[in-house]
Design an enzyme around this catalytic site. Structure first.
Site, PDB file in Angstrom:
ATOM      1  N   LYS A  60       0.972 -24.171  13.762  1.00 57.37           N
ATOM      2  CA  LYS A  60      -0.370 -23.785  13.313  1.00 57.37           C
ATOM      3  C   LYS A  60      -0.656 -22.388  13.862  1.00 57.37           C
ATOM      4  O   LYS A  60      -0.602 -22.169  15.067  1.00 57.37           O
ATOM      5  CB  LYS A  60      -1.420 -24.785  13.834  1.00 57.37           C
ATOM      6  N   ASP A  92     -10.365 -18.930  15.041  1.00 59.78           N
ATOM      7  CA  ASP A  92     -11.018 -20.076  14.403  1.00 59.78           C
ATOM      8  C   ASP A  92     -12.510 -20.063  14.709  1.00 59.78           C
ATOM      9  O   ASP A  92     -12.946 -20.507  15.771  1.00 59.78           O
ATOM     10  CB  ASP A  92     -10.373 -21.385  14.918  1.00 59.78           C
ATOM     11  N   LYS A 131     -18.584 -22.894  14.399  1.00 58.18           N
ATOM     12  CA  LYS A 131     -18.573 -23.427  15.768  1.00 58.18           C
ATOM     13  C   LYS A 131     -19.761 -22.857  16.550  1.00 58.18           C
ATOM     14  O   LYS A 131     -20.238 -21.760  16.215  1.00 58.18           O
ATOM     15  CB  LYS A 131     -17.298 -22.964  16.480  1.00 58.18           C
ATOM     16  N   ASP A 163      -5.932 -20.083  18.964  1.00 55.70           N
ATOM     17  CA  ASP A 163      -5.698 -21.140  17.972  1.00 55.70           C
ATOM     18  C   ASP A 163      -4.425 -20.899  17.147  1.00 55.70           C
ATOM     19  O   ASP A 163      -4.099 -21.679  16.263  1.00 55.70           O
ATOM     20  CB  ASP A 163      -6.932 -21.273  17.061  1.00 55.70           C
ATOM     21  N   ASP A 187     -14.037 -26.657   9.769  1.00 55.38           N
ATOM     22  CA  ASP A 187     -13.488 -26.440  11.113  1.00 55.38           C
ATOM     23  C   ASP A 187     -12.237 -27.305  11.352  1.00 55.38           C
ATOM     24  O   ASP A 187     -11.517 -27.085  12.322  1.00 55.38           O
ATOM     25  CB  ASP A 187     -14.567 -26.741  12.160  1.00 55.38           C
ATOM     26  N   GLU A 192      -9.421 -27.088  10.051  1.00 51.98           N
ATOM     27  CA  GLU A 192      -8.612 -26.227   9.179  1.00 51.98           C
ATOM     28  C   GLU A 192      -7.127 -26.272   9.516  1.00 51.98           C
ATOM     29  O   GLU A 192      -6.291 -25.998   8.667  1.00 51.98           O
ATOM     30  CB  GLU A 192      -9.127 -24.784   9.248  1.00 51.98           C
ATOM     31  N   ARG A 235      -5.130 -28.714  10.070  1.00 52.43           N
ATOM     32  CA  ARG A 235      -4.416 -29.725   9.277  1.00 52.43           C
ATOM     33  C   ARG A 235      -4.221 -29.252   7.840  1.00 52.43           C
ATOM     34  O   ARG A 235      -3.292 -29.677   7.172  1.00 52.43           O
ATOM     35  CB  ARG A 235      -5.174 -31.062   9.364  1.00 52.43           C
TER      36      ARG A 235
HETATM   37  N1  BES Z   1      -8.925 -25.282  16.867  1.00 62.10           N
HETATM   38  C1  BES Z   1      -9.782 -26.411  16.889  1.00 62.10           C
HETATM   39  C2  BES Z   1      -9.396 -27.427  17.952  1.00 62.10           C
HETATM   40  C3  BES Z   1      -9.672 -27.052  19.374  1.00 62.10           C
HETATM   41  C4  BES Z   1     -10.959 -27.196  19.870  1.00 62.10           C
HETATM   42  C5  BES Z   1      -8.671 -26.665  20.193  1.00 62.10           C
HETATM   43  C6  BES Z   1     -11.196 -26.904  21.198  1.00 62.10           C
HETATM   44  C7  BES Z   1      -8.917 -26.380  21.522  1.00 62.10           C
HETATM   45  C8  BES Z   1     -10.184 -26.494  22.022  1.00 62.10           C
HETATM   46  C9  BES Z   1      -9.721 -27.136  15.542  1.00 62.10           C
HETATM   47  O1  BES Z   1      -9.498 -26.358  14.435  1.00 62.10           O
HETATM   48  C10 BES Z   1     -11.040 -27.814  15.371  1.00 62.10           C
HETATM   49  O2  BES Z   1     -12.011 -27.143  15.349  1.00 62.10           O
HETATM   50  N2  BES Z   1     -11.017 -29.122  15.282  1.00 62.10           N
HETATM   51  C11 BES Z   1     -12.196 -29.881  15.159  1.00 62.10           C
HETATM   52  C12 BES Z   1     -11.908 -31.009  14.192  1.00 62.10           C
HETATM   53  C13 BES Z   1     -13.117 -31.750  13.759  1.00 62.10           C
HETATM   54  C14 BES Z   1     -14.010 -30.877  12.924  1.00 62.10           C
HETATM   55  C15 BES Z   1     -12.662 -32.955  12.978  1.00 62.10           C
HETATM   56  C16 BES Z   1     -12.556 -30.433  16.529  1.00 62.10           C
HETATM   57  O3  BES Z   1     -11.672 -30.761  17.302  1.00 62.10           O
HETATM   58  O4  BES Z   1     -13.746 -30.477  16.835  1.00 62.10           O
HETATM   59 ZN    ZN Z   2      -8.398 -24.602  14.784  1.00 65.84          ZN
HETATM   60 ZN    ZN Z   3     -11.276 -25.531  13.623  1.00 69.78          ZN
END
Ligand code: BES
Ligand code: ZN
Ligand code: ZN
Length: 498
Positions: free
Chosen positions: A257, A262, A269, A280, A339, A341, A343
């Site tokens: 990824k 992000d 966010k 990210d 968010d 994204e 996946r």
């Molecule tokens: N890049 C983030 C995951 C992340 C968050 C990594 C904090 C490290 C620290 C990812 O793209 C994301 O935002 N995931 C969301 C998914 C949710 C919307 C289902 C998350 O983890 O909140």
């Molecule tokens: Zn991300």
């Molecule tokens: Zn994200």
């Protein structure tokens, strides 16, 4: 860092002396060639119990007429495995000050090649700084490269030199991963990553890098990659790495990824700590770093990799919550949260991987905050569709002290991700809980079968969520701060020992 190996008693610069807990005087072999003043100073410290040689501690002896020394704790002798030696080596570099100078001589006696190698590996790994963005102070003289001599027993030089050569190559892969991760997002965007990979490939005859640019991705039907990246002026791309591509047979395939920033997109966010989302792209950095580790050490096997690069921005061109996109696999996804994204870009990367008929696929992704909730910064989450394969990866992680913890890939989680009313799948779980598991289950749907045969068996695949381990791990002794470069060593171990 320059490292040389030799038997003999010369001490260049500061003497680095690794000691076990309970040592109360120097061994005869340690003492050879030591100036009497330094010898008695060290013996005094040990006799008085002022240095206990606990792991990850050092004591410096400066201002002695017999020269400078740094005593290094290895902990209890019975516990002193390669991990302890690696940590001790890293501690030397972490605690080295200008006063120690840049010339160091680490003195071992009766130590195995493996532990001396591990000690050197720790020094190599910890010798990292990221200061390209700082102005050099004109008055301050820049310190030169650290020059380390490892003194070993007669007859050990040649084997130890080859082990250290490998450690240095692997460390260069870890440092590349860290450099990529630490780069600010205004300079590390999808095409910058691709350009760097392109330039890097020129150094190796046996490496090929192919870039699938935005227009090509649109044309190919990479709807996941395109949807995530289209909101940014920095367009998305896919980078494909091939090492020793002319070798026959199946090969490992790594997928990363690579979200260079992000913001969350339209599902924006919160502002606090959003700067950390420059990391990210840690999955793509792990992949690139592993290719560097393999190429620079002259690995002769075939290995392939794909990184999915995009910047997730809110804009008038950005995808919206509610959009339905069509991925390379043909499966459609209802995007309920922009968010989630990672996946989406991985759905295309994983599917594309099938074209290479891989032996196995491993993806790396800073995928979910939920994984950090589950495992903190201490372990990567590890999911697989093959229990034996998952165990092999877990063990490869243990072998190099990079923990990857088994997590469940349950049908119920998969079901949760397929109950969209209007599309084949959805990118968001139904509730708050188990977010790291639902993400893994989502990815599983895009793991191809061999030759994409309908109802065929899926290619062995593992997913590694490095959201908690790619940065912010305070207990990682190999790292001062910033990106950790985690799992380059795990992958090197898995690929070269398997
Ligand atoms: N890049 C983030 C995951 C992340 C968050 C990594 C904090 C490290 C620290 C990812 O793209 C994301 O935002 N995931 C969301 C998914 C949710 C919307 C289902 C998350 O983890 O909140
Ligand atoms: Zn991300
Ligand atoms: Zn994200």
């Amino acid at each position: 860092m320059k490292v040389s190996v030799s038997p003999g008693h010369n001490i260049n610069g500061t003497l680095i002396l690794p000691l076990f807990e309970g040592t109360d005087s120097l061994l005869a072999a340690h003492e050879e060639g030591l100036h009497t003043a330094l010898k008695s100073q060290i013996n005094r410290v040990l006799q008085d119990g002022d240095f206990k040689a606990k792991l990850k501690t050092t004591m410096s002896i400066l201002g002695c007429e017999g020269g400078k020394a740094m005593l290094v704790g290895l902990g209890k002798e019975a516990d002193a495995d390669i991990h302890a030696y690696r940590k001790a080596g890293a501690t030397v570099i972490a605690n080295r000050k200008k006063a120690h100078g840049t010339e160091l001589t680490a003195r071992f006696c009766n130590a195995s090649i493996e532990v001396m190698g591990a000690f050197t590996e720790g020094m190599l790994l910890r010798d990292y700084s990221f200061d390209h963005y700082k102005q050099q102070d004109e008055d301050e003289e820049k310190e030169g490269e650290i020059d380390v001599r490892i003194t070993c027993d007669e007859g050990q030089e040649s084997d130890l030199t080859s082990i250290i050569h490998i450690h240095a190559g692997v460390a260069s892969g870890v440092h590349l991963s860290r450099d990529l991760g630490n780069r600010p997002p205004n300079d590390m965007y999808p095409e910058a990553f691709a350009d760097q990979a392109w330039e890097w490939a020129k150094d190796y005859d046996n490496v090929k890098v192919t870039i699938i640019n935005y227009d090509q991705a649109v044309k190919a039907g990479m709807g996941g990659l395109v949807a995530v990246g289209m909101g940014s002026a920095r367009k998305p791309c896919m980078v494909i790495f091939e090492l020793n591509k002319d070798k026959k047979g199946r090969a490992p395939m790594l997928v990363g990824k690579g979200i260079t920033f992000d913001t969350g997109g339209i599902s924006l966010k919160p502002g606090a700590n959003m700067d950390e989302m420059k990391y990210d792209m840690g999955g793509s950095a792990t992949v690139f770093g592993t290719m560097q580790a393999l190429a620079s050490t002259g690995f002769a096997g075939k290995v392939n990799a794909i990184t999915c690069m995009a910047e997730n921005m809110p804009s008038s061109n950005a995808q919206r919550p509610g959009d339905v996109i069509k991925t390379l696999s043909g499966k459609t996804i209802e995007v309920l949260n922009t968010d989630a994204e990672g996946r989406l870009v991985l759905s295309d990367g994983l599917w594309k991987a099938g074209e290479y008929d891989p032996e196995y696929i491993i993806d790396f992704a800073t995928l979910t905050g939920a994984c950090v909730v589950a495992l903190g910064h201490e372990a990567t989450g590890l999911w697989s569709n093959d229990d034996d394969f998952r165990t092999r990866i877990h063990e490869a992680g243990n072998a190099v002290d990079e923990l990857a913890w088994p997590m469940p890939l349950l049908p119920a989680f998969e079901k949760e991700m397929t109950n969209s009313k209007i599309a084949d799948t959805r990118n968001l779980g139904a509730g708050r809980y188990g977010g790291a598991n639902t993400a893994a289950a989502f990815l599983k749907q895009f793991v191809p079968t061999r030759n994409y045969e309908k109802d065929g068996e899926q290619i062995p695949w593992a997913h590694m969520d490095i959201a908690g381990t790619y940065w912010g791990a305070k207990t990682n002794s190999m790292v001062g701060h910033g990106a950790t470069g985690i799992h380059v060593r795990t992958m090197y171990h898995l690929i070269t020992n398997g």
